[in-house]
Design a protein around this motif. Sequence first.
Motif, PDB file in Angstrom:
ATOM      1  N   UNK A 277       1.420 -17.417  23.496  1.00 24.62           N
ATOM      2  CA  UNK A 277       2.420 -18.361  23.036  1.00 24.62           C
ATOM      3  C   UNK A 277       1.824 -19.740  22.681  1.00 24.62           C
ATOM      4  N   UNK A 278       1.823 -20.128  21.548  1.00 23.97           N
ATOM      5  CA  UNK A 278       1.587 -21.713  21.552  1.00 23.97           C
ATOM      6  C   UNK A 278       0.111 -21.803  21.650  1.00 23.97           C
ATOM      7  N   UNK A 279      -0.862 -20.901  22.034  1.00 25.04           N
ATOM      8  CA  UNK A 279      -2.099 -21.084  21.908  1.00 25.04           C
ATOM      9  C   UNK A 279      -2.706 -21.661  20.737  1.00 25.04           C
ATOM     10  N   UNK A 280      -3.796 -22.532  20.849  1.00 22.73           N
ATOM     11  CA  UNK A 280      -4.600 -23.202  19.718  1.00 22.73           C
ATOM     12  C   UNK A 280      -5.788 -22.133  19.603  1.00 22.73           C
ATOM     13  N   UNK A 281      -5.844 -21.326  18.340  1.00 22.08           N
ATOM     14  CA  UNK A 281      -6.863 -20.418  18.063  1.00 22.08           C
ATOM     15  C   UNK A 281      -7.591 -20.779  16.754  1.00 22.08           C
ATOM     16  N   UNK A 282      -7.459 -22.218  16.328  1.00 29.64           N
ATOM     17  CA  UNK A 282      -8.143 -22.520  15.063  1.00 29.64           C
ATOM     18  C   UNK A 282      -9.340 -22.340  15.185  1.00 29.64           C
ATOM     19  N   UNK A 283      -9.939 -21.764  13.930  1.00 26.95           N
ATOM     20  CA  UNK A 283     -11.558 -21.447  13.652  1.00 26.95           C
ATOM     21  C   UNK A 283     -11.945 -20.587  14.929  1.00 26.95           C
ATOM     22  N   UNK A 284     -11.221 -19.944  15.437  1.00 31.06           N
ATOM     23  CA  UNK A 284     -11.877 -18.839  16.519  1.00 31.06           C
ATOM     24  C   UNK A 284     -12.160 -17.631  15.714  1.00 31.06           C
ATOM     25  N   UNK A 285     -13.129 -16.945  16.524  1.00 32.09           N
ATOM     26  CA  UNK A 285     -13.683 -15.828  16.163  1.00 32.09           C
ATOM     27  C   UNK A 285     -13.060 -14.612  16.718  1.00 32.09           C
ATOM     28  N   UNK A 286     -12.327 -13.600  16.115  1.00 29.29           N
ATOM     29  CA  UNK A 286     -11.651 -12.421  16.865  1.00 29.29           C
ATOM     30  C   UNK A 286     -11.887 -11.393  16.146  1.00 29.29           C
ATOM     31  N   UNK A 287     -13.167 -10.965  15.647  1.00 30.21           N
ATOM     32  CA  UNK A 287     -13.378  -9.801  14.984  1.00 30.21           C
ATOM     33  C   UNK A 287     -13.206  -8.600  15.914  1.00 30.21           C
ATOM     34  N   UNK A 288     -12.321  -7.730  15.498  1.00 33.31           N
ATOM     35  CA  UNK A 288     -12.345  -6.365  16.248  1.00 33.31           C
ATOM     36  C   UNK A 288     -11.497  -6.664  17.532  1.00 33.31           C
ATOM     37  N   UNK A 289     -11.065  -7.805  17.862  1.00 30.02           N
ATOM     38  CA  UNK A 289     -10.436  -7.906  19.010  1.00 30.02           C
ATOM     39  C   UNK A 289      -9.086  -7.237  19.057  1.00 30.02           C
ATOM     40  N   UNK A 290      -8.793  -6.777  20.510  1.00 29.78           N
ATOM     41  CA  UNK A 290      -7.740  -5.993  20.581  1.00 29.78           C
ATOM     42  C   UNK A 290      -6.565  -6.910  21.210  1.00 29.78           C
ATOM     43  N   UNK A 291      -5.488  -7.131  20.307  1.00 30.78           N
ATOM     44  CA  UNK A 291      -4.309  -7.926  20.742  1.00 30.78           C
ATOM     45  C   UNK A 291      -3.236  -7.009  20.574  1.00 30.78           C
ATOM     46  N   UNK A 292      -3.134  -5.703  20.927  1.00 24.59           N
ATOM     47  CA  UNK A 292      -2.139  -4.690  20.845  1.00 24.59           C
ATOM     48  C   UNK A 292      -1.078  -5.320  21.809  1.00 24.59           C
ATOM     49  N   UNK A 293       0.306  -5.358  21.252  1.00 27.30           N
ATOM     50  CA  UNK A 293       1.335  -5.709  22.101  1.00 27.30           C
ATOM     51  C   UNK A 293       1.299  -7.031  22.730  1.00 27.30           C
ATOM     52  N   UNK A 294       0.246  -7.815  22.078  1.00 26.20           N
ATOM     53  CA  UNK A 294       0.312  -9.373  22.481  1.00 26.20           C
ATOM     54  C   UNK A 294       1.338 -10.186  21.969  1.00 26.20           C
ATOM     55  N   UNK A 295       1.753 -11.358  22.687  1.00 24.30           N
ATOM     56  CA  UNK A 295       2.561 -12.233  22.214  1.00 24.30           C
ATOM     57  C   UNK A 295       1.891 -13.566  21.817  1.00 24.30           C
TER      58      UNK A 295
END
Length: 263
Positions: free
Chosen positions: A96-114
Amino acid sequence: MKRSIGIATLGLALVTMTATAQDMMRHVDLSSPDMVSAEMTRAEVEAALAAATGAAPADFTGKRLSGLDLSGLNLSGAIFRAARLNKTKLAGARLDRAILDQAWLLEADLTGASLKGANLFAAQMARARLDGADLSGARVAADLTGASLVGASIAGANLGADMRNQSMGLMRAILKSAKLERLNARGADLSRVDLEFASLKGADLTGASLKGAQLGGADLTGVTAINTDFDGADLASVKLTDPVGLDQAKNFDKAKNSDRLIR
């Protein structure tokens, strides 16, 4: 010093490449250690989180965190600007409220994440898994090509193009060929978003804006379209069968290529 130069160079490359319609991957060696390795352990990430304060949140800017298992961690408010999180496990994590600008999350698993209220500007999230994730109120101008958001929520989120700032090109969410079945998009801004060939079966688009959205070849079977704004949306080859509340949609008569709908 070498690391600082490397981060600065990457940051410059990211800014430069966002000007070319978010097509960064062709310029980057995705198999390089910089994109597939981790320079921290989960324990070190946890230590950084424990040391963080409201005034000084955990800062992972430019960090290599690919492949780590960070599932279930509370990463709320953390800064991941230009971080590499490719294939990282973040299932059930709080961002929540995290800053992920220009981040790389290729094939990342965010299942059920908030990710409520998170910022994802120019993030690279192709084929990421966000099934059941909560992105309500988030700002998402990320490349989510081929991503899965089955049963996820983007209620009240802003995925649309910022027409006031075009210095870096048309920055908006790209959801081409994404799995968006049963997506909660109530009140979401999807203006000018690329949804070509996406599956939105059973999605709730109540009060959402699809102004100027690219929907060519998308599957909108069973969508709820009450007060959904279709002004300028491209409906070429869109499958629109058994919609709910389409008679209450806004500006459906102003959509493009509505004569090419598949009903």
